[in-house]
Design an enzyme around this catalytic site. Sequence first.
Site, short mmCIF file in Angstrom:
data_model
loop_
_atom_site.label_atom_id
_atom_site.label_comp_id
_atom_site.label_asym_id
_atom_site.label_seq_id
_atom_site.Cartn_x
_atom_site.Cartn_y
_atom_site.Cartn_z
N ALA A 1 0.85 -1.20 0.00
CA ALA A 1 0.00 0.00 0.00
C ALA A 1 0.88 1.25 0.00
O ALA A 1 0.71 2.16 0.79
CB ALA A 1 -0.91 -0.02 1.23
N ALA B 1 12.98 2.87 -19.62
CA ALA B 1 12.31 4.18 -19.59
C ALA B 1 12.97 5.07 -18.53
O ALA B 1 13.32 6.22 -18.81
CB ALA B 1 10.82 4.00 -19.29
N CYS C 1 13.73 6.14 -7.51
CA CYS C 1 13.89 5.09 -8.53
C CYS C 1 15.00 5.24 -9.56
O CYS C 1 15.57 4.23 -9.98
CB CYS C 1 12.56 4.88 -9.23
N PHE C 2 15.29 6.46 -10.04
CA PHE C 2 16.25 6.57 -11.15
C PHE C 2 17.58 5.87 -10.82
O PHE C 2 18.05 5.04 -11.59
CB PHE C 2 16.51 8.04 -11.50
N THR D 1 8.83 -2.47 -10.01
CA THR D 1 9.88 -2.43 -11.04
C THR D 1 10.87 -3.55 -10.73
O THR D 1 11.42 -3.62 -9.63
CB THR D 1 10.59 -1.07 -10.99
N ASP E 1 -1.03 -4.68 3.37
CA ASP E 1 0.36 -4.31 3.68
C ASP E 1 0.72 -4.86 5.05
O ASP E 1 -0.14 -4.99 5.92
CB ASP E 1 0.49 -2.79 3.67
N LYS F 1 18.36 3.68 -8.41
CA LYS F 1 18.27 2.23 -8.14
C LYS F 1 18.00 1.45 -9.43
O LYS F 1 18.53 0.37 -9.63
CB LYS F 1 17.23 1.95 -7.06
N ARG G 1 0.89 2.31 8.25
CA ARG G 1 0.51 2.80 6.92
C ARG G 1 -0.97 2.53 6.63
O ARG G 1 -1.69 3.40 6.17
CB ARG G 1 1.38 2.12 5.86
N LYS H 1 10.56 -1.02 -18.51
CA LYS H 1 10.43 -0.13 -17.36
C LYS H 1 11.81 0.40 -16.94
O LYS H 1 11.99 1.61 -16.74
CB LYS H 1 9.76 -0.88 -16.19
P1 NAD Z 1 6.79 1.81 -1.08
O1 NAD Z 1 7.96 1.50 -0.24
O2 NAD Z 1 6.12 3.15 -0.94
O3 NAD Z 1 5.63 0.72 -0.79
C1 NAD Z 1 5.85 -0.66 -0.78
C2 NAD Z 1 4.97 -1.26 0.32
O4 NAD Z 1 5.05 -2.70 0.24
C3 NAD Z 1 5.39 -0.90 1.75
O5 NAD Z 1 4.33 -0.24 2.41
C4 NAD Z 1 5.73 -2.25 2.41
O6 NAD Z 1 5.37 -2.33 3.76
C5 NAD Z 1 4.91 -3.21 1.56
N1 NAD Z 1 5.38 -4.60 1.61
C6 NAD Z 1 6.65 -5.07 1.41
N2 NAD Z 1 6.66 -6.41 1.51
C7 NAD Z 1 5.39 -6.80 1.79
C8 NAD Z 1 4.78 -8.08 2.00
N3 NAD Z 1 5.48 -9.20 1.93
N4 NAD Z 1 3.46 -8.13 2.26
C9 NAD Z 1 2.73 -6.99 2.34
N5 NAD Z 1 3.26 -5.75 2.13
C10 NAD Z 1 4.57 -5.66 1.86
O7 NAD Z 1 7.22 1.54 -2.57
P2 NAD Z 1 6.62 2.22 -3.89
O8 NAD Z 1 7.21 3.58 -4.09
O9 NAD Z 1 5.15 2.06 -3.91
O10 NAD Z 1 7.27 1.29 -5.01
C11 NAD Z 1 6.81 -0.01 -5.24
C12 NAD Z 1 7.41 -0.49 -6.54
O11 NAD Z 1 6.97 0.35 -7.62
C13 NAD Z 1 8.94 -0.43 -6.59
O12 NAD Z 1 9.39 -1.53 -7.33
C14 NAD Z 1 9.23 0.86 -7.35
O13 NAD Z 1 10.45 0.80 -8.05
C15 NAD Z 1 8.09 0.91 -8.32
N6 NAD Z 1 7.71 2.26 -8.79
C16 NAD Z 1 7.70 3.31 -7.91
C17 NAD Z 1 7.28 4.58 -8.35
C18 NAD Z 1 7.25 5.77 -7.42
O14 NAD Z 1 7.02 6.88 -7.89
N7 NAD Z 1 7.45 5.61 -6.13
C19 NAD Z 1 6.86 4.74 -9.68
C20 NAD Z 1 6.87 3.63 -10.53
C21 NAD Z 1 7.29 2.39 -10.07
C1 UGA Z 2 10.25 8.99 -12.25
C2 UGA Z 2 9.67 8.84 -13.66
O1 UGA Z 2 9.39 10.14 -14.20
C3 UGA Z 2 8.39 8.01 -13.66
O2 UGA Z 2 7.94 7.80 -15.00
C4 UGA Z 2 8.69 6.64 -13.00
O3 UGA Z 2 7.50 5.88 -12.94
C5 UGA Z 2 9.22 6.88 -11.61
O4 UGA Z 2 10.43 7.70 -11.68
C6 UGA Z 2 9.63 5.61 -10.92
O5 UGA Z 2 9.84 4.60 -11.56
O6 UGA Z 2 9.72 5.70 -9.70
P1 UGA Z 2 9.78 10.59 -10.16
O7 UGA Z 2 11.04 10.03 -9.62
O8 UGA Z 2 8.57 10.63 -9.31
O9 UGA Z 2 9.33 9.75 -11.48
O10 UGA Z 2 10.05 12.08 -10.60
P2 UGA Z 2 10.54 12.83 -11.93
O11 UGA Z 2 9.59 13.90 -12.21
O12 UGA Z 2 10.87 11.90 -13.01
O13 UGA Z 2 11.88 13.52 -11.40
C7 UGA Z 2 13.02 12.77 -11.03
C8 UGA Z 2 14.19 13.70 -10.74
O14 UGA Z 2 14.68 14.29 -11.94
C9 UGA Z 2 13.85 14.87 -9.81
O15 UGA Z 2 14.93 15.07 -8.92
C10 UGA Z 2 13.71 16.06 -10.74
O16 UGA Z 2 13.98 17.30 -10.15
C11 UGA Z 2 14.75 15.71 -11.81
N1 UGA Z 2 14.46 16.33 -13.11
C12 UGA Z 2 13.36 15.97 -13.81
C13 UGA Z 2 15.34 17.28 -13.62
O17 UGA Z 2 16.37 17.61 -12.99
N2 UGA Z 2 15.07 17.81 -14.86
C14 UGA Z 2 13.98 17.46 -15.59
O18 UGA Z 2 13.82 18.00 -16.72
C15 UGA Z 2 13.10 16.51 -15.05
#
Ligand code: NAD
Ligand code: UGA
Length: 472
Positions: free
Chosen positions: A13, A229, A282-283, A135, A37, A285, A42, A226
């Site tokens: 969640a 991207a 994420c970027f 991811t 979760d 990692k 949370r 993913k």
């Molecule tokens: P997050 O840490 O906010 O949430 C993950 C949740 O999973 C946590 O609350 C944790 O307690 C729960 N969890 C872990 N193991 C568990 C289990 N065994 N059973 C139940 N709950 C469990 O992470 P997030 O930011 O939501 O990211 C999740 C995935 O999505 C990652 O792989 C990340 O790379 C990807 N992703 C993140 C973003 C972003 O903007 N944060 C965008 C796109 C993709």
């Molecule tokens: C990024 C991607 O944009 C999403 O598509 C993806 O799903 C996500 O990562 C993920 O996998 O977690 P996010 O990290 O939320 O999203 O934020 P962004 O808007 O992409 O910005 C990332 C970083 O780049 C920030 O520090 C931002 O300030 C910087 N940035 C972004 C710049 O310095 N210049 C730009 O033109 C754009």
Amino acid sequence: MEFNINNICCIGAGFVGGPTMAVIADNCPGIQINVVDINTERIKRWNDEDLSKLPIYEKGLESIIKKCRGKNLHFSNKIEENLKVADMIFISVNTPTKIKGLGAGKASDLKWIEASTRQIAKNAKDNVIVVEKSTLPVRTADTVKKILNSQSEKNSRINYKRNFYVLSNPEFLAEGTAIENLQNPDRVLIGGDNEEAINALRKIYKKWIDNKKILQTNLWSSELSKLTANAFLAQRISSINSLTALCESTGADIKEVVMAIGMDTRIGSRFLEPGPGFGGSCFKKDILNLIYICDYYGLKEVSSYWQKVLELNSWQKSRISNLIVDKLFGTLSGKKICILGFAFKANTNDTRESPAIDICNSLLEEGANLSIYDPRVSLKQIAKDLNEDNTIDAKIGLDTGKWTYEESIFSAANEADAIVILTEWNEFKNMDWKKISIIMRRPSWVFDTRLISDLEDNNLFGINIWKIGYGI
Ligand code: NAD
Ligand code: UGA
């Protein structure tokens, strides 16, 4: 096999699981959705009557929660119970970089993925579709399938054999615009090898997304797309940031360069904002993960190509802190530096991998006294990110290498030798420079790493200004 999806369970969640399931619930009132979760705090916050206490702030999220929670959207810690009744299960758990063991510092830590998969294997009913939303390294679906099938075989000897269908459906939302991105995505990607299972997921998205935007690929292409991207987006930032340095040396203006290249439709104008380096969860990692996979397959040149994107990002942060020291006569000892913005980007309180962390740490190491102001990041969070021992709540005195948390731009700028703008918050765009120039120490400096300030070069207030990528 025809799938009838009436009940969805999402494990995780977090930033992705919560908003994604909220948007599905909003668009599919006929489907019951349980977001589960292990984190009780949370879940408690997701269920809080006071919507301002939700664990995530995203524009538009509160109104969806208000509409769907308790009707077809439920948040709970009852994992097994909800897995047992699900027709489709999303895995949306965290996949951070491994900190120890084989692949430490690069590979993804898949322990939460494995734990969730084992929970599914133990509890899910027959013919369940398992969707990878997290991811993941390319070919993780193999591992997921192996775990699910081995449990299924064990059960078949004792009880009955169950079928699982694994799909990859990565998420592309960005923080701050999550609801908008989920409601109107550029594309939805579904990777899989079973047509009916893919169609069952497609049918859900088709409720609000044009079918033409829903792409179908094999599992490995989906998982790799993913990572690719995010690597491409990060690479654009490192590319433009590398040129900020060249602009500063040559007299070119990065804003003009961005405009000139961005008008080429092949290049495009988005994601070319220069800055102090990319942050966010994420970027870094995901590129580290890509590097690890390339190395694993013996593709050294490919991994070192992507390694450079990360190196440039680190260099950008250190060159900014170095030039601040340089402009302030080579020493920061006893000087007060006002830091405006600590979040990794505007409109979020998230500080994960924020460039502010490294830059502040370098300035502290140089002996500076930092006064930090961010409209959304809490004192507790900054204390966690910086060394807590450096906190002083008294007014900045003779101590060096300390920081304070400030509640306003003016208290942060009071008596400061320099202001460093690190996050592009709206309120830093037009500041009262006349008032600020009076309260700062002379000579006063402003370092604008986001190119957002309206302070002119030859301003009337006698403040020296340095702008990133701006040649003098
Ligand atoms: P997050 O840490 O906010 O949430 C993950 C949740 O999973 C946590 O609350 C944790 O307690 C729960 N969890 C872990 N193991 C568990 C289990 N065994 N059973 C139940 N709950 C469990 O992470 P997030 O930011 O939501 O990211 C999740 C995935 O999505 C990652 O792989 C990340 O790379 C990807 N992703 C993140 C973003 C972003 O903007 N944060 C965008 C796109 C993709
Ligand atoms: C990024 C991607 O944009 C999403 O598509 C993806 O799903 C996500 O990562 C993920 O996998 O977690 P996010 O990290 O939320 O999203 O934020 P962004 O808007 O992409 O910005 C990332 C970083 O780049 C920030 O520090 C931002 O300030 C910087 N940035 C972004 C710049 O310095 N210049 C730009 O033109 C754009």
